[in-house]
Design a protein around this motif. Structure first.
Motif, PDB file in Angstrom:
ATOM      1  N   SER A 218       5.368  -1.066  38.020  1.00 33.96           N
ATOM      2  CA  SER A 218       6.316  -2.174  37.892  1.00 33.96           C
ATOM      3  C   SER A 218       6.228  -2.728  36.477  1.00 33.96           C
ATOM      4  CB  SER A 218       6.013  -3.280  38.913  1.00 33.96           C
ATOM      5  OG  SER A 218       4.726  -3.813  38.710  1.00 33.96           O
ATOM      6  N   ALA A 219       7.138  -3.633  36.136  1.00 28.26           N
ATOM      7  CA  ALA A 219       7.122  -4.258  34.816  1.00 28.26           C
ATOM      8  C   ALA A 219       5.785  -4.945  34.574  1.00 28.26           C
ATOM      9  CB  ALA A 219       8.261  -5.265  34.701  1.00 28.26           C
ATOM     10  N   THR A 220       5.297  -4.847  33.333  1.00 28.18           N
ATOM     11  CA  THR A 220       3.970  -5.380  33.011  1.00 28.18           C
ATOM     12  C   THR A 220       4.012  -6.085  31.661  1.00 28.18           C
ATOM     13  OG1 THR A 220       2.982  -3.499  34.174  1.00 28.18           O
ATOM     14  CG2 THR A 220       1.526  -4.809  32.795  1.00 28.18           C
ATOM     15  N   ASN A 221       3.295  -7.205  31.571  1.00 23.15           N
ATOM     16  CA  ASN A 221       3.218  -7.965  30.333  1.00 23.15           C
ATOM     17  C   ASN A 221       1.745  -8.055  29.903  1.00 23.15           C
ATOM     18  OD1 ASN A 221       4.171  -9.633  28.189  1.00 23.15           O
ATOM     19  ND2 ASN A 221       3.645 -11.473  29.346  1.00 23.15           N
ATOM     20  N   ARG A 222       1.509  -8.043  28.599  1.00 22.67           N
ATOM     21  CA  ARG A 222       0.175  -8.234  28.013  1.00 22.67           C
ATOM     22  C   ARG A 222      -0.794  -7.116  28.405  1.00 22.67           C
ATOM     23  NH1 ARG A 222      -2.535 -11.740  30.025  1.00 22.67           N
ATOM     24  NH2 ARG A 222      -1.307 -12.303  31.852  1.00 22.67           N
ATOM     25  N   MET A 223      -0.377  -5.888  28.289  1.00 25.86           N
ATOM     26  CA  MET A 223      -1.271  -4.771  28.569  1.00 25.86           C
ATOM     27  C   MET A 223      -1.923  -4.287  27.276  1.00 25.86           C
ATOM     28  SD  MET A 223      -0.435  -0.979  30.112  1.00 25.86           S
ATOM     29  CE  MET A 223       0.194  -1.581  31.672  1.00 25.86           C
ATOM     30  N   SER A 246      10.685   3.763  34.867  1.00 27.11           N
ATOM     31  CA  SER A 246      11.743   3.022  34.172  1.00 27.11           C
ATOM     32  C   SER A 246      11.314   1.616  33.781  1.00 27.11           C
ATOM     33  CB  SER A 246      12.996   2.944  35.057  1.00 27.11           C
ATOM     34  OG  SER A 246      12.706   2.259  36.274  1.00 27.11           O
ATOM     35  N   SER A 247      10.093   1.224  34.120  1.00 26.77           N
ATOM     36  CA  SER A 247       9.631  -0.138  33.839  1.00 26.77           C
ATOM     37  C   SER A 247       9.252  -0.299  32.374  1.00 26.77           C
ATOM     38  CB  SER A 247       8.426  -0.477  34.710  1.00 26.77           C
ATOM     39  OG  SER A 247       8.751  -0.423  36.082  1.00 26.77           O
ATOM     40  N   ASN A 248       9.409  -1.514  31.883  1.00 23.52           N
ATOM     41  CA  ASN A 248       9.037  -1.846  30.516  1.00 23.52           C
ATOM     42  C   ASN A 248       7.675  -2.538  30.478  1.00 23.52           C
ATOM     43  OD1 ASN A 248      11.496  -1.063  29.014  1.00 23.52           O
ATOM     44  ND2 ASN A 248      12.460  -2.616  30.311  1.00 23.52           N
ATOM     45  N   VAL A 249       6.999  -2.398  29.344  1.00 18.71           N
ATOM     46  CA  VAL A 249       5.756  -3.122  29.093  1.00 18.71           C
ATOM     47  C   VAL A 249       5.988  -3.996  27.866  1.00 18.71           C
ATOM     48  CG1 VAL A 249       3.305  -2.968  28.605  1.00 18.71           C
ATOM     49  CG2 VAL A 249       4.392  -1.237  30.042  1.00 18.71           C
ATOM     50  N   THR A 250       5.756  -5.272  28.000  1.00 15.61           N
ATOM     51  CA  THR A 250       5.964  -6.206  26.890  1.00 15.61           C
ATOM     52  C   THR A 250       4.617  -6.726  26.393  1.00 15.61           C
ATOM     53  OG1 THR A 250       6.333  -7.970  28.524  1.00 15.61           O
ATOM     54  CG2 THR A 250       8.277  -6.906  27.589  1.00 15.61           C
ATOM     55  N   ASN A 251       4.609  -7.112  25.112  1.00 12.87           N
ATOM     56  CA  ASN A 251       3.364  -7.545  24.459  1.00 12.87           C
ATOM     57  C   ASN A 251       2.283  -6.486  24.661  1.00 12.87           C
ATOM     58  OD1 ASN A 251       4.123 -10.319  23.509  1.00 12.87           O
ATOM     59  ND2 ASN A 251       4.497 -10.589  25.701  1.00 12.87           N
ATOM     60  N   PHE A 252       2.648  -5.265  24.323  1.00 11.18           N
ATOM     61  CA  PHE A 252       1.816  -4.090  24.561  1.00 11.18           C
ATOM     62  C   PHE A 252       0.994  -3.774  23.323  1.00 11.18           C
ATOM     63  CE2 PHE A 252       1.851   0.770  24.853  1.00 11.18           C
ATOM     64  CZ  PHE A 252       0.793   0.816  25.762  1.00 11.18           C
ATOM     65  N   GLU A 253      -0.282  -3.424  23.519  1.00  8.05           N
ATOM     66  CA  GLU A 253      -1.131  -2.980  22.421  1.00  8.05           C
ATOM     67  C   GLU A 253      -1.770  -1.654  22.811  1.00  8.05           C
ATOM     68  OE1 GLU A 253      -4.704  -4.551  19.459  1.00  8.05           O
ATOM     69  OE2 GLU A 253      -4.350  -5.563  21.367  1.00  8.05           O
ATOM     70  N   ILE A 272       2.061   8.842  26.621  1.00  7.29           N
ATOM     71  CA  ILE A 272       2.754   7.785  27.361  1.00  7.29           C
ATOM     72  C   ILE A 272       4.127   8.301  27.755  1.00  7.29           C
ATOM     73  CG2 ILE A 272       3.699   5.442  27.258  1.00  7.29           C
ATOM     74  CD1 ILE A 272       1.662   4.834  25.054  1.00  7.29           C
ATOM     75  N   SER A 273       4.498   8.131  29.006  1.00  8.81           N
ATOM     76  CA  SER A 273       5.850   8.502  29.432  1.00  8.81           C
ATOM     77  C   SER A 273       6.555   7.293  30.033  1.00  8.81           C
ATOM     78  CB  SER A 273       5.809   9.647  30.451  1.00  8.81           C
ATOM     79  OG  SER A 273       5.243   9.217  31.663  1.00  8.81           O
ATOM     80  N   THR A 274       7.837   7.141  29.680  1.00  8.30           N
ATOM     81  CA  THR A 274       8.631   6.031  30.174  1.00  8.30           C
ATOM     82  C   THR A 274      10.099   6.305  29.898  1.00  8.30           C
ATOM     83  OG1 THR A 274       9.015   3.639  30.014  1.00  8.30           O
ATOM     84  CG2 THR A 274       8.453   4.790  27.979  1.00  8.30           C
ATOM     85  N   SER A 275      10.948   5.720  30.695  1.00  6.99           N
ATOM     86  CA  SER A 275      12.368   5.698  30.363  1.00  6.99           C
ATOM     87  C   SER A 275      12.816   4.281  30.036  1.00  6.99           C
ATOM     88  CB  SER A 275      13.205   6.265  31.523  1.00  6.99           C
ATOM     89  OG  SER A 275      13.019   5.493  32.707  1.00  6.99           O
ATOM     90  N   GLY A 276      11.864   3.340  30.003  1.00  5.97           N
ATOM     91  CA  GLY A 276      12.183   1.962  29.635  1.00  5.97           C
ATOM     92  C   GLY A 276      12.571   1.850  28.177  1.00  5.97           C
ATOM     93  N   THR A 277      13.486   0.969  27.876  1.00  5.37           N
ATOM     94  CA  THR A 277      14.002   0.838  26.512  1.00  5.37           C
ATOM     95  C   THR A 277      13.882  -0.585  25.963  1.00  5.37           C
ATOM     96  OG1 THR A 277      16.234   0.468  27.371  1.00  5.37           O
ATOM     97  CG2 THR A 277      15.624   2.741  26.819  1.00  5.37           C
ATOM     98  N   ALA A 278      13.049  -1.412  26.599  1.00  3.09           N
ATOM     99  CA  ALA A 278      12.914  -2.797  26.143  1.00  3.09           C
ATOM    100  C   ALA A 278      11.440  -3.190  26.041  1.00  3.09           C
ATOM    101  CB  ALA A 278      13.660  -3.741  27.087  1.00  3.09           C
ATOM    102  N   TRP A 279      10.616  -2.251  25.560  1.00  4.83           N
ATOM    103  CA  TRP A 279       9.211  -2.558  25.340  1.00  4.83           C
ATOM    104  C   TRP A 279       9.046  -3.431  24.107  1.00  4.83           C
ATOM    105  CZ3 TRP A 279       4.814   1.005  27.001  1.00  4.83           C
ATOM    106  CH2 TRP A 279       5.167   1.756  28.134  1.00  4.83           C
ATOM    107  N   THR A 301      11.119   8.498  23.112  1.00  2.00           N
ATOM    108  CA  THR A 301      11.839   7.708  22.115  1.00  2.00           C
ATOM    109  C   THR A 301      12.652   6.614  22.786  1.00  2.00           C
ATOM    110  OG1 THR A 301      13.685   9.259  22.200  1.00  2.00           O
ATOM    111  CG2 THR A 301      11.967   9.673  20.555  1.00  2.00           C
ATOM    112  N   GLY A 302      12.993   5.600  21.996  1.00  2.00           N
ATOM    113  CA  GLY A 302      13.867   4.541  22.487  1.00  2.00           C
ATOM    114  C   GLY A 302      13.165   3.356  23.103  1.00  2.00           C
ATOM    115  N   THR A 303      11.843   3.297  23.027  1.00  2.00           N
ATOM    116  CA  THR A 303      11.116   2.192  23.652  1.00  2.00           C
ATOM    117  C   THR A 303      11.268   0.877  22.905  1.00  2.00           C
ATOM    118  OG1 THR A 303       9.125   2.731  22.397  1.00  2.00           O
ATOM    119  CG2 THR A 303       9.351   3.740  24.587  1.00  2.00           C
ATOM    120  N   LYS A 304      11.575   0.952  21.597  1.00  2.00           N
ATOM    121  CA  LYS A 304      11.642  -0.206  20.691  1.00  2.00           C
ATOM    122  C   LYS A 304      10.265  -0.742  20.309  1.00  2.00           C
ATOM    123  CE  LYS A 304      16.301  -1.757  21.879  1.00  2.00           C
ATOM    124  NZ  LYS A 304      16.624  -0.701  22.863  1.00  2.00           N
ATOM    125  N   LEU A 305       9.207   0.051  20.535  1.00  2.00           N
ATOM    126  CA  LEU A 305       7.878  -0.329  20.077  1.00  2.00           C
ATOM    127  C   LEU A 305       7.742  -0.147  18.577  1.00  2.00           C
ATOM    128  CD1 LEU A 305       5.662   1.328  22.839  1.00  2.00           C
ATOM    129  CD2 LEU A 305       5.795  -1.125  22.356  1.00  2.00           C
TER     130      LEU A 305
END
Length: 329
Positions: A218-223, A246-253, A272-279, A301-305
């Motif tokens: 699921s979507a995750t923040n501060r990982m 398809s989930s995004n991770v925000t504030n990711f390090e 890392i694998s993902t189809s999320g585009t708003a990391w 590609t396309g994560t915006k990291l």
């Protein structure tokens, strides 16, 4: 009756500027201190063997981590120290449950002398994590059954936020006795917010299932995933460290990880694998090796990291150094 049999260790003033075998014990843990050990070779004069009938002091420790957890109080800052040579078998999903918030479980010792938890009997054996702010440090985990689904699991709809796994080792017994995942989340959004996975060693030999160390679901923040070493067996189209769908991770390090997986396919991110585009966040100073047949994809590609100084081969050739990947512009 001797006092060590009647009282548990309690430091009401907390700890400050103390380290034990390199593990800092800071003022952030001001609660009760419990000791666990079932090792027989480390019992010194004046001490007694581990038993869950003991008070859990240094000289009279408990014999199981689960019982020590049950004696803790949520968010008091309790610490469970596990002595060198301690060993337990995780045979199901009830042997050990991390269900008290704010507890720190710290193993003492180095190498094979570290506290060791061995998964046996069934692939569904796991350690459910249902409470927030739990940390596990310096424990050796071994797989002794095929395709163990996950070491730690955020079961049902629980939200064990700010879960920390630090300085642990996850070791497969063989190519068929293996961990499939180390941390698995659930479908509840943000159930693994604040996950910190740092300074760990993953010795993955398994070829019986598609292994990926962390699956939030699921979507995750501060990982934070930093300073880990992971060596994985060949399994095509499988991310070694993190898969989010398809989930995004925000504030990711994602920093200073060394990952080796000799995949020969390019259809998924190697690390890392993902189809999320708003990391949001950064991937910095990672070293990743694979054997993709063409330009290697270590993250979709396309994560915006943001990316800085990540090195990875760009062809499937062996014995070659990596280049900055994604390429500098």
């Amino acid at each position: 009756m001797p006092s060590y049999l009647t009282t548990a260790s309690n430091y009401p003033g907390g700890f400050n500027n103390v380290t034990i075998r390199g593990m800092p014990v800071t003022q952030a843990h001001p609660g009760q201190v419990y000791w666990v050990s079932n090792a027989t070779t480390s019992v010194l004069p004046g001490q007694i063997g581990g038993s869950d009938g003991n008070p859990g002091t240094f000289n009279a420790p408990f014999s199981t981590i689960e019982f020590a957890v049950s004696r803790c109080i949520a968010e008091r800052g309790d610490i469970i120290f596990v002595k060198p040579g301690h060993a337990e078998t995780i045979a199901d999903a009830t042997t050990l449950i991390l269900d008290v918030a704010g507890v720190a479980i710290i193993g003492l010792g180095v190498g094979s002398a570290r506290p060791t938890l061995t998964f046996t009997t069934t692939a569904t054996a796991n350690i459910p994590v249902t409470a927030a702010n739990v940390s596990v440090k310096n424990i050796l985990f071994k797989a002794n059954v095929a395709a163990v689904a996950s070491v730690f699991t955020a079961t049902s709809t629980n939200t064990p936020t700010d879960f920390t796994v630090d300085s642990c080792e996850f070791r497969d017994g063989s190519s068929i006795l293996n961990f499939v995942s180390i941390v698995t989340g659930n479908a509840t959004a943000n159930s693994l917010d604040g996950l910190s996975f740092t300074n760990n060693v993953i010795s993955s030999l398994g070829t019986t299932a598609a292994t990926t160390s962390i699956k939030p679901a699921s979507a995750t923040n501060r990982m934070t995933i930093c300073d880990n070493i992971g060596v994985y067996a060949v399994l095509n189209d499988t991310a070694a460290m993190l898969a989010t769908g398809s989930s995004n991770v925000t504030n990711f390090e994602f920093c200073r990880n060394n990952i080796t997986r000799p995949n020969t396919s390019t259809t998924s991110g190697l690390a890392i694998s993902t189809s999320g585009t708003a990391w949001t966040g950064q991937c910095t100073d990672n070293r990743i090796f694979g054997l993709n047949n063409t330009a290697q994809i270590w993250i979709n590609t396309g994560t915006k990291l943001g990316f800085n100084q990540n090195f990875c081969p760009i062809t499937g050739a062996a014995d070659k150094s990596g280049l900055i990947n994604p390429a500098a512009v």
